[in-house]
Scaffold this motif. Structure first.
Motif, PDB file in Angstrom:
ATOM      1  N   LYS A  33     -13.183   8.075 -11.269  1.00  0.00           N
ATOM      2  CA  LYS A  33     -13.466   8.610  -9.940  1.00  0.00           C
ATOM      3  C   LYS A  33     -12.422   8.214  -8.897  1.00  0.00           C
ATOM      4  CE  LYS A  33     -18.422   9.011 -10.765  1.00  0.00           C
ATOM      5  NZ  LYS A  33     -19.801   8.681 -10.320  1.00  0.00           N
ATOM      6  N   LEU A  34     -11.499   7.354  -9.265  1.00  0.00           N
ATOM      7  CA  LEU A  34     -10.437   6.941  -8.343  1.00  0.00           C
ATOM      8  C   LEU A  34      -9.277   7.928  -8.446  1.00  0.00           C
ATOM      9  CD1 LEU A  34      -9.411   4.748  -6.369  1.00  0.00           C
ATOM     10  CD2 LEU A  34      -8.395   3.593  -8.353  1.00  0.00           C
ATOM     11  N   VAL A  35      -8.949   8.593  -7.311  1.00  0.00           N
ATOM     12  CA  VAL A  35      -7.902   9.623  -7.349  1.00  0.00           C
ATOM     13  C   VAL A  35      -6.704   9.293  -6.467  1.00  0.00           C
ATOM     14  CG1 VAL A  35      -9.546  11.442  -7.926  1.00  0.00           C
ATOM     15  CG2 VAL A  35      -9.040  10.966  -5.505  1.00  0.00           C
ATOM     16  N   GLY A  36      -6.836   8.327  -5.570  1.00  0.00           N
ATOM     17  CA  GLY A  36      -5.728   7.975  -4.686  1.00  0.00           C
ATOM     18  C   GLY A  36      -5.717   6.491  -4.384  1.00  0.00           C
ATOM     19  N   ILE A  37      -4.500   5.908  -4.282  1.00  0.00           N
ATOM     20  CA  ILE A  37      -4.362   4.467  -4.072  1.00  0.00           C
ATOM     21  C   ILE A  37      -3.273   4.179  -3.045  1.00  0.00           C
ATOM     22  CG2 ILE A  37      -5.116   3.903  -6.414  1.00  0.00           C
ATOM     23  CD1 ILE A  37      -2.154   3.543  -7.164  1.00  0.00           C
ATOM     24  N   PRO A  38      -3.243   2.957  -2.495  1.00  0.00           N
ATOM     25  CA  PRO A  38      -2.166   2.581  -1.579  1.00  0.00           C
ATOM     26  C   PRO A  38      -0.910   2.194  -2.358  1.00  0.00           C
ATOM     27  CG  PRO A  38      -3.640   0.740  -1.866  1.00  0.00           C
ATOM     28  CD  PRO A  38      -4.254   1.881  -2.631  1.00  0.00           C
ATOM     29  N   GLY A  39       0.215   2.202  -1.668  1.00  0.00           N
ATOM     30  CA  GLY A  39       1.466   1.793  -2.293  1.00  0.00           C
ATOM     31  C   GLY A  39       1.598   0.294  -2.287  1.00  0.00           C
ATOM     32  N   SER A  40       0.851  -0.388  -3.128  1.00  0.00           N
ATOM     33  CA  SER A  40       0.827  -1.842  -3.189  1.00  0.00           C
ATOM     34  C   SER A  40       1.564  -2.328  -4.423  1.00  0.00           C
ATOM     35  CB  SER A  40      -0.622  -2.341  -3.222  1.00  0.00           C
ATOM     36  OG  SER A  40      -0.699  -3.694  -3.620  1.00  0.00           O
ATOM     37  N   GLN A  41       2.297  -3.427  -4.283  1.00  0.00           N
ATOM     38  CA  GLN A  41       2.992  -4.005  -5.427  1.00  0.00           C
ATOM     39  C   GLN A  41       2.012  -4.468  -6.490  1.00  0.00           C
ATOM     40  OE1 GLN A  41       4.753  -7.926  -4.859  1.00  0.00           O
ATOM     41  NE2 GLN A  41       3.770  -8.111  -2.866  1.00  0.00           N
ATOM     42  N   LEU A  42       0.812  -4.843  -6.094  1.00  0.00           N
ATOM     43  CA  LEU A  42      -0.188  -5.275  -7.058  1.00  0.00           C
ATOM     44  C   LEU A  42      -0.603  -4.142  -7.981  1.00  0.00           C
ATOM     45  CD1 LEU A  42      -2.540  -7.481  -4.844  1.00  0.00           C
ATOM     46  CD2 LEU A  42      -0.596  -8.194  -6.240  1.00  0.00           C
ATOM     47  N   LEU A  43      -0.626  -2.925  -7.443  1.00  0.00           N
ATOM     48  CA  LEU A  43      -1.033  -1.770  -8.232  1.00  0.00           C
ATOM     49  C   LEU A  43       0.140  -1.145  -8.970  1.00  0.00           C
ATOM     50  CD1 LEU A  43      -3.498  -0.071  -5.719  1.00  0.00           C
ATOM     51  CD2 LEU A  43      -3.962  -1.842  -7.413  1.00  0.00           C
ATOM     52  N   SER A  44       1.311  -1.145  -8.346  1.00  0.00           N
ATOM     53  CA  SER A  44       2.479  -0.515  -8.964  1.00  0.00           C
ATOM     54  C   SER A  44       2.881  -1.237 -10.248  1.00  0.00           C
ATOM     55  CB  SER A  44       3.652  -0.506  -7.985  1.00  0.00           C
ATOM     56  OG  SER A  44       4.061  -1.828  -7.653  1.00  0.00           O
ATOM     57  N   GLN A  45       2.533  -2.507 -10.359  1.00  0.00           N
ATOM     58  CA  GLN A  45       2.863  -3.285 -11.546  1.00  0.00           C
ATOM     59  C   GLN A  45       1.789  -3.199 -12.622  1.00  0.00           C
ATOM     60  OE1 GLN A  45       3.384  -7.199  -9.898  1.00  0.00           O
ATOM     61  NE2 GLN A  45       5.188  -6.633  -8.695  1.00  0.00           N
ATOM     62  N   ASN A  46       0.700  -2.478 -12.320  1.00  0.00           N
ATOM     63  CA  ASN A  46      -0.421  -2.366 -13.251  1.00  0.00           C
ATOM     64  C   ASN A  46      -0.434  -0.980 -13.883  1.00  0.00           C
ATOM     65  OD1 ASN A  46      -2.979  -2.128 -14.486  1.00  0.00           O
ATOM     66  ND2 ASN A  46      -3.915  -3.515 -13.013  1.00  0.00           N
ATOM     67  N   PRO A  47      -0.294  -0.880 -15.207  1.00  0.00           N
ATOM     68  CA  PRO A  47      -0.246   0.437 -15.868  1.00  0.00           C
ATOM     69  C   PRO A  47      -1.512   1.266 -15.677  1.00  0.00           C
ATOM     70  CG  PRO A  47      -0.457  -1.354 -17.472  1.00  0.00           C
ATOM     71  CD  PRO A  47      -0.135  -1.990 -16.170  1.00  0.00           C
ATOM     72  N   ASP A  48      -2.641   0.628 -15.351  1.00  0.00           N
ATOM     73  CA  ASP A  48      -3.891   1.371 -15.154  1.00  0.00           C
ATOM     74  C   ASP A  48      -3.819   2.328 -13.968  1.00  0.00           C
ATOM     75  OD1 ASP A  48      -5.045   0.066 -17.288  1.00  0.00           O
ATOM     76  OD2 ASP A  48      -6.014  -1.468 -16.051  1.00  0.00           O
ATOM     77  N   PHE A  49      -2.862   2.077 -13.044  1.00  0.00           N
ATOM     78  CA  PHE A  49      -2.787   2.877 -11.824  1.00  0.00           C
ATOM     79  C   PHE A  49      -1.554   3.783 -11.773  1.00  0.00           C
ATOM     80  CE2 PHE A  49      -5.211  -0.953 -10.908  1.00  0.00           C
ATOM     81  CZ  PHE A  49      -6.333  -0.461 -10.254  1.00  0.00           C
ATOM     82  N   GLN A  50      -0.804   3.846 -12.848  1.00  0.00           N
ATOM     83  CA  GLN A  50       0.478   4.551 -12.844  1.00  0.00           C
ATOM     84  C   GLN A  50       0.354   6.042 -12.557  1.00  0.00           C
ATOM     85  OE1 GLN A  50       3.601   3.076 -13.113  1.00  0.00           O
ATOM     86  NE2 GLN A  50       2.329   1.253 -12.823  1.00  0.00           N
ATOM     87  N   ASP A  51      -0.712   6.671 -13.003  1.00  0.00           N
ATOM     88  CA  ASP A  51      -0.839   8.128 -12.889  1.00  0.00           C
ATOM     89  C   ASP A  51      -1.617   8.578 -11.651  1.00  0.00           C
ATOM     90  OD1 ASP A  51       0.549   8.421 -15.295  1.00  0.00           O
ATOM     91  OD2 ASP A  51      -1.292   8.264 -16.485  1.00  0.00           O
ATOM     92  N   LEU A  52      -1.939   7.647 -10.777  1.00  0.00           N
ATOM     93  CA  LEU A  52      -2.705   7.994  -9.581  1.00  0.00           C
ATOM     94  C   LEU A  52      -1.797   8.269  -8.395  1.00  0.00           C
ATOM     95  CD1 LEU A  52      -5.595   5.381  -9.897  1.00  0.00           C
ATOM     96  CD2 LEU A  52      -5.702   7.827 -10.376  1.00  0.00           C
ATOM     97  N   GLU A  53      -2.228   9.158  -7.517  1.00  0.00           N
ATOM     98  CA  GLU A  53      -1.454   9.529  -6.333  1.00  0.00           C
ATOM     99  C   GLU A  53      -1.407   8.365  -5.341  1.00  0.00           C
ATOM    100  OE1 GLU A  53       0.865  11.952  -3.926  1.00  0.00           O
ATOM    101  OE2 GLU A  53       0.100  12.422  -5.931  1.00  0.00           O
ATOM    102  N   THR A  54      -0.202   8.066  -4.855  1.00  0.00           N
ATOM    103  CA  THR A  54      -0.024   7.025  -3.850  1.00  0.00           C
ATOM    104  C   THR A  54      -0.030   7.646  -2.463  1.00  0.00           C
ATOM    105  OG1 THR A  54       1.292   5.682  -5.373  1.00  0.00           O
ATOM    106  CG2 THR A  54       1.483   5.184  -3.034  1.00  0.00           C
ATOM    107  N   VAL A  55      -0.886   7.145  -1.567  1.00  0.00           N
ATOM    108  CA  VAL A  55      -1.057   7.772  -0.264  1.00  0.00           C
ATOM    109  C   VAL A  55      -0.446   6.961   0.883  1.00  0.00           C
ATOM    110  CG1 VAL A  55      -3.157   8.975  -1.000  1.00  0.00           C
ATOM    111  CG2 VAL A  55      -3.332   6.715   0.081  1.00  0.00           C
ATOM    112  N   SER A  56       0.169   5.824   0.543  1.00  0.00           N
ATOM    113  CA  SER A  56       0.806   5.017   1.589  1.00  0.00           C
ATOM    114  C   SER A  56       1.944   4.228   0.960  1.00  0.00           C
ATOM    115  CB  SER A  56      -0.200   4.071   2.239  1.00  0.00           C
ATOM    116  OG  SER A  56      -0.672   3.121   1.293  1.00  0.00           O
ATOM    117  N   SER A  57       2.721   3.581   1.831  1.00  0.00           N
ATOM    118  CA  SER A  57       3.837   2.776   1.355  1.00  0.00           C
ATOM    119  C   SER A  57       3.932   1.511   2.205  1.00  0.00           C
ATOM    120  CB  SER A  57       5.148   3.553   1.443  1.00  0.00           C
ATOM    121  OG  SER A  57       6.253   2.758   1.058  1.00  0.00           O
ATOM    122  N   GLY A  58       3.843   0.346   1.556  1.00  0.00           N
ATOM    123  CA  GLY A  58       3.950  -0.914   2.284  1.00  0.00           C
ATOM    124  C   GLY A  58       2.914  -1.032   3.385  1.00  0.00           C
TER     125      GLY A  58
END
Length: 292
Positions: free
Chosen positions: A60-85
């Motif tokens: 159910k998660l379709v969008g995430i922030p541009g966080s280094q914690l998430l960018s380094q996690n393969p579970d979130f690689q295919d999700l749309e990033t809606v912010s940066s820093g």
């Protein structure tokens, strides 16, 4: 009059801590358009809310922030990033994802939340300044996602057990100009309290504009003279090295006894993600078990 360096340091620390929590006087809020119906498409504007949502109901998660914690996690690689820093979320990207629930942080996403409410998108702004608030937010979100919160709640409990048995006093320093330390109204302060760690600034109140934090002087540091000092360096500016150059630093018993530790910003100051919280639990347990 504040120096330019003092102002910049205060603004930087304020921005970082605000991502995690705001003053304890502001309770978690949700918008008037929130529906009790289940959510099927969730956009999270903070790394913690993205992580909690993903662990409760990943599909159910379709969008995430541009966080280094998430960018380094393969579970979130295919999700749309809606912010940066630290930049505000891109409203067009958020809207394009057609969410029926957007999760953000009180005090940090207020403007975005207001805009989303105006166009009819259900928005939930939360404040995580204690373990209790984390548990309550998890339970509330699980209801919206039709998910079982118990596995996550059990992980929270496991993180805190066993607590170390130590009589050592402690002080957490999150910046040098100004010198800031968390009291019990912050996530960090509550974290230490959950571990039965004697935080010397737990009950202090001050004039710091950051809720849950107090400003200390060098004289006050020498007065309280903690057994253990945890130094946070959120911007990787070498804060510990700067403290070591201050005349008062060598007079502290924590310094003399080699009980000064560099500590990760994520987990203890900004929850960040469950993995970071668990790492903070392990590090606190290690430090205060060995320093007993």
């Amino acid at each position: 009059m504040l120096t330019r360096v003092f102002k910049q340091g205060l603004i930087w620390v304020f921005c970082l801590i605000l991502i995690a929590c705001t003053s304890a006087n502001n309770p978690p809020v949700s918008d008037a358009n929130s529906s009790p119906n289940s959510a099927e498409r969730v956009v999270a504007l903070s790394s913690l809310m993205a992580d909690v949502t993903h662990k409760l109901s990943p599909e159910k998660l379709v969008g995430i922030p541009g966080s280094q914690l998430l960018s380094q996690n393969p579970d979130f690689q295919d999700l749309e990033t809606v912010s940066s820093g630290r930049t505000p979320p891109n409203l067009e990207k958020v809207i394009a994802l057609k969410p029926d629930l957007v999760l953000g942080a009180v005090g940090f996403h207020d403007q975005v939340g207001k805009r989303l409410e105006e166009i009819g998108i259900s928005t939930r702004l939360v404040e995580v300044n204690s373990w209790q608030s984390l548990q309550e937010i998890t339970q509330d979100l699980a209801k919206r996602l039709n998910a079982d919160p118990q596995p996550l709640l059990q992980r929270y409990q496991s993180c805190l057990s066993p607590t170390p048995k130590s009589e050592k006093t402690a002080l957490v320093l999150v910046s040098r100009q100004p010198i800031l330390s968390p009291n019990k109204q912050s996530w960090a302060g509550d974290f230490l309290q959950q571990f039965n760690i004697n935080n010397l600034t737990a009950d202090l109140q001050g004039t710091s504009p950051i809720g849950g934090y107090v400003t200390l002087s060098a004289e006050k540091l020498l007065q309280v003279n903690p057994d253990v000092i945890l130094v946070i360096d959120p911007a990787n500016e070498g804060i510990l090295e700067q403290f070591q150059n201050d005349p008062f630093w060598g007079k502290l018993q924590a310094t003399t006894n080699k009980q000064v530790y560099s500590f990760d910003y994520y987990g203890l100051i900004n929850p960040g993600s469950l993995e970071k919280i668990e790492q903070a639990c392990d590090r606190l347990r290690q430090i205060f078990s060995s320093s007993s």
